[in-house]
Design a protein around this motif. Structure first.
Motif, PDB file in Angstrom:
ATOM      1  N   GLY A 175      37.669  33.662   7.522  1.00  0.00           N
ATOM      2  CA  GLY A 175      36.771  33.778   8.672  1.00  0.00           C
ATOM      3  C   GLY A 175      37.336  33.098   9.902  1.00  0.00           C
ATOM      4  O   GLY A 175      37.208  33.596  11.033  1.00  0.00           O
ATOM      5  N   THR A 176      37.981  31.951   9.697  1.00  0.00           N
ATOM      6  CA  THR A 176      38.591  31.232  10.816  1.00  0.00           C
ATOM      7  C   THR A 176      39.786  32.000  11.372  1.00  0.00           C
ATOM      8  O   THR A 176      40.017  32.008  12.586  1.00  0.00           O
ATOM      9  N   CYS A 177      40.543  32.657  10.498  1.00  0.00           N
ATOM     10  CA  CYS A 177      41.647  33.512  10.963  1.00  0.00           C
ATOM     11  C   CYS A 177      41.104  34.643  11.831  1.00  0.00           C
ATOM     12  O   CYS A 177      41.728  35.019  12.837  1.00  0.00           O
ATOM     13  N   ALA A 178      39.965  35.201  11.443  1.00  0.00           N
ATOM     14  CA  ALA A 178      39.354  36.259  12.241  1.00  0.00           C
ATOM     15  C   ALA A 178      38.968  35.726  13.620  1.00  0.00           C
ATOM     16  O   ALA A 178      39.206  36.384  14.642  1.00  0.00           O
ATOM     17  N   ASN A 195      32.775  36.820  16.233  1.00  0.00           N
ATOM     18  CA  ASN A 195      33.245  37.090  17.590  1.00  0.00           C
ATOM     19  C   ASN A 195      32.286  36.548  18.646  1.00  0.00           C
ATOM     20  O   ASN A 195      32.708  36.084  19.709  1.00  0.00           O
ATOM     21  N   LEU A 196      30.986  36.560  18.345  1.00  0.00           N
ATOM     22  CA  LEU A 196      29.981  36.113  19.305  1.00  0.00           C
ATOM     23  C   LEU A 196      29.739  34.603  19.251  1.00  0.00           C
ATOM     24  O   LEU A 196      29.233  34.027  20.217  1.00  0.00           O
ATOM     25  N   SER A 197      30.083  33.967  18.133  1.00  0.00           N
ATOM     26  CA  SER A 197      29.867  32.518  18.007  1.00  0.00           C
ATOM     27  C   SER A 197      31.159  31.858  17.531  1.00  0.00           C
ATOM     28  O   SER A 197      32.066  31.644  18.319  1.00  0.00           O
ATOM     29  N   ASN A 198      31.247  31.553  16.262  1.00  0.00           N
ATOM     30  CA  ASN A 198      32.472  31.025  15.659  1.00  0.00           C
ATOM     31  C   ASN A 198      32.372  31.201  14.150  1.00  0.00           C
ATOM     32  O   ASN A 198      31.302  31.511  13.613  1.00  0.00           O
ATOM     33  N   ALA A 199      33.493  31.023  13.474  1.00  0.00           N
ATOM     34  CA  ALA A 199      33.546  31.290  12.037  1.00  0.00           C
ATOM     35  C   ALA A 199      32.607  30.390  11.248  1.00  0.00           C
ATOM     36  O   ALA A 199      31.955  30.828  10.296  1.00  0.00           O
ATOM     37  N   ALA A 200      32.526  29.117  11.647  1.00  0.00           N
ATOM     38  CA  ALA A 200      31.692  28.173  10.906  1.00  0.00           C
ATOM     39  C   ALA A 200      30.220  28.568  10.984  1.00  0.00           C
ATOM     40  O   ALA A 200      29.535  28.689   9.967  1.00  0.00           O
ATOM     41  N   THR A 201      29.714  28.761  12.196  1.00  0.00           N
ATOM     42  CA  THR A 201      28.306  29.092  12.379  1.00  0.00           C
ATOM     43  C   THR A 201      27.961  30.434  11.744  1.00  0.00           C
ATOM     44  O   THR A 201      26.947  30.570  11.044  1.00  0.00           O
ATOM     45  N   ALA A 202      28.808  31.436  11.959  1.00  0.00           N
ATOM     46  CA  ALA A 202      28.540  32.773  11.412  1.00  0.00           C
ATOM     47  C   ALA A 202      28.501  32.756   9.890  1.00  0.00           C
ATOM     48  O   ALA A 202      27.646  33.395   9.268  1.00  0.00           O
ATOM     49  N   THR A 203      29.429  32.014   9.271  1.00  0.00           N
ATOM     50  CA  THR A 203      29.479  31.965   7.809  1.00  0.00           C
ATOM     51  C   THR A 203      28.262  31.262   7.234  1.00  0.00           C
ATOM     52  O   THR A 203      27.668  31.722   6.257  1.00  0.00           O
ATOM     53  N   VAL A 204      27.874  30.149   7.859  1.00  0.00           N
ATOM     54  CA  VAL A 204      26.717  29.402   7.352  1.00  0.00           C
ATOM     55  C   VAL A 204      25.446  30.240   7.486  1.00  0.00           C
ATOM     56  O   VAL A 204      24.634  30.320   6.555  1.00  0.00           O
ATOM     57  N   ILE A 205      25.246  30.874   8.645  1.00  0.00           N
ATOM     58  CA  ILE A 205      24.038  31.683   8.837  1.00  0.00           C
ATOM     59  C   ILE A 205      23.992  32.835   7.837  1.00  0.00           C
ATOM     60  O   ILE A 205      22.932  33.163   7.296  1.00  0.00           O
ATOM     61  N   GLN A 206      25.144  33.452   7.556  1.00  0.00           N
ATOM     62  CA  GLN A 206      25.136  34.552   6.596  1.00  0.00           C
ATOM     63  C   GLN A 206      24.703  34.084   5.215  1.00  0.00           C
ATOM     64  O   GLN A 206      24.171  34.866   4.430  1.00  0.00           O
ATOM     65  N   ALA A 214      34.068  25.728   8.294  1.00  0.00           N
ATOM     66  CA  ALA A 214      33.748  24.750   9.332  1.00  0.00           C
ATOM     67  C   ALA A 214      34.892  23.756   9.535  1.00  0.00           C
ATOM     68  O   ALA A 214      35.300  23.483  10.669  1.00  0.00           O
ATOM     69  N   LEU A 215      35.413  23.215   8.443  1.00  0.00           N
ATOM     70  CA  LEU A 215      36.475  22.218   8.549  1.00  0.00           C
ATOM     71  C   LEU A 215      37.732  22.797   9.201  1.00  0.00           C
ATOM     72  O   LEU A 215      38.341  22.165  10.077  1.00  0.00           O
ATOM     73  N   VAL A 216      38.117  24.003   8.798  1.00  0.00           N
ATOM     74  CA  VAL A 216      39.322  24.616   9.356  1.00  0.00           C
ATOM     75  C   VAL A 216      39.099  24.995  10.819  1.00  0.00           C
ATOM     76  O   VAL A 216      39.989  24.825  11.662  1.00  0.00           O
ATOM     77  N   ALA A 217      37.893  25.484  11.142  1.00  0.00           N
ATOM     78  CA  ALA A 217      37.600  25.846  12.532  1.00  0.00           C
ATOM     79  C   ALA A 217      37.637  24.623  13.444  1.00  0.00           C
ATOM     80  O   ALA A 217      38.140  24.686  14.572  1.00  0.00           O
ATOM     81  N   VAL A 218      37.129  23.507  12.952  1.00  0.00           N
ATOM     82  CA  VAL A 218      37.146  22.267  13.741  1.00  0.00           C
ATOM     83  C   VAL A 218      38.572  21.755  13.903  1.00  0.00           C
ATOM     84  O   VAL A 218      39.006  21.396  15.004  1.00  0.00           O
ATOM     85  N   ALA A 219      39.335  21.733  12.800  1.00  0.00           N
ATOM     86  CA  ALA A 219      40.689  21.174  12.835  1.00  0.00           C
ATOM     87  C   ALA A 219      41.686  22.082  13.549  1.00  0.00           C
ATOM     88  O   ALA A 219      42.558  21.599  14.281  1.00  0.00           O
ATOM     89  N   TRP A 220      41.554  23.395  13.375  1.00  0.00           N
ATOM     90  CA  TRP A 220      42.547  24.334  13.898  1.00  0.00           C
ATOM     91  C   TRP A 220      42.171  24.855  15.283  1.00  0.00           C
ATOM     92  O   TRP A 220      42.979  24.808  16.216  1.00  0.00           O
TER      93      TRP A 220
END
Length: 317
Positions: free
Chosen positions: A27-30, A101-112, A266-272
């Protein structure tokens, strides 16, 4: 024998956790491709389904006791497969990637990951029963977690756009449909067969809209790396090792371990990518992960037949 059992359990734990981490990083790669390489989410979804679907079908063909082509011998099963391809596979993939695309990988994944709440609601209506106390507790935690994620505890402002919230909720509903709809198919055919054909069919039909032959985004080594990761590690390898983990530790335990996916995203999105994740975001994430744990442990027999959730909640989403 005990040593062998313990070894199998450890292997199963490692494989299930690895699959969840691979999905989260996918998800973070996306997000990286959308933000920094200007890739269209719909274009990425088309190619992901087409390429990963072909690989999964080949995997299904070379399995012992292959049923890769049996699914095409029943008109009823073909219709169910087509419905799953469009309203399950395409919908869950596109809504998830578009919400990233509209938010970020962390938020989108958690909400899903609130998708299982909609599954519980469906079975409650279908079986004409009130949810249990544990299910009500899970619903409260899911709502509280989502509230914290999108408002940071304020009743006056959203920290993500209304459009991002809408598509995030839509991806959770799509996940519920993806979980419930192919149950009958999965009772008759292997998961690689059902998922592989659904991805290929969905990819072909979605291509009529996305025109995947028209290259999207800026391509360099970073683009190739992220794109390849999504197809290979984020889909094919994660899918394969998770399936194997089911045989070692069972679906319930493996599904619980897959709750690591939002945390890894979330961790990868924050770090990367430098995504800002506040204390309220982490608290909301914990609430939603506890929701998943409660619903998995309290799952009714009819819901345990819903194999797609065990295969991948987000990233074959």
């Amino acid at each position: 024998m005990p040593r062998l059992t313990a070894s199998r359990s450890v292997s199963g734990f490692i494989l299930a956790l690895s699959a969840a981490i691979f999905w989260g990083i996918s998800g973070t790669c996306a997000q990286f491709l959308f933000e920094q390489k200007e890739m269209d989410p719909a274009w990425l979804v088309s190619w992901r389904m087409l390429l990963a679907g072909v690989i999964l079908i080949l995997f299904a063909i070379f399995r012992k006791d292959s049923d890769a082509f049996q699914i095409w011998k029943s008109h009823k099963d073909i219709i169910q497969l087509l419905i799953f391809s469009i309203f399950g596979m395409v919908t869950v993939q596109y809504t998830y990637f578009y919400s990233i695309n509209l938010s970020n990988a962390a938020t989108a994944t958690v909400i899903q990951y609130i998708g299982p709440v909609f599954v519980v609601g469906f079975y409650a209506l279908k079986n004409r029963r009130w949810p249990s106390l544990m299910e009500y507790s899970a619903l409260f935690l899911a709502l509280a977690g989502t509230f914290l994620l999108v408002t940071h505890g304020s009743f006056q402002v959203l920290v993500i756009s209304e459009k991002a919230l809408f598509w995030g909720i839509l991806s959770a509903i799509a996940l519920a449909v993806y979980t419930i709809q192919p149950v009958q198919l999965l009772r008759k055919y292997s998961a690689p067969t059902v998922t592989g054909w659904a991805m290929v069919i969905g990819g072909i039909m979605f291509s009529l809209y996305t025109k995947p032959w028209m290259v999207s985004g800026t391509w360099d080594m970073g683009t190739v790396g992220a794109f390849s990761y999504i197809i290979i590690f984020g889909t094919v390898i994660s899918f394969s090792i998770f399936l194997y983990s089911l045989t070692l530790i069972g679906a319930q335990t493996a599904s619980l371990l897959c709750s690591v996916e939002p945390l890894s995203a979330a961790l990868v999105a924050v770090a990367w990518l430098g995504v800002t994740f506040t204390a309220m975001d982490w608290l909301g994430t914990v609430f939603i992960l506890v929701t998943v744990a409660i619903l998995t442990l309290a799952k009714k027999p009819e819901e345990k037949q819903a194999n797609p959730t065990d295969i991948n909640q987000a990233s074959l989403t």
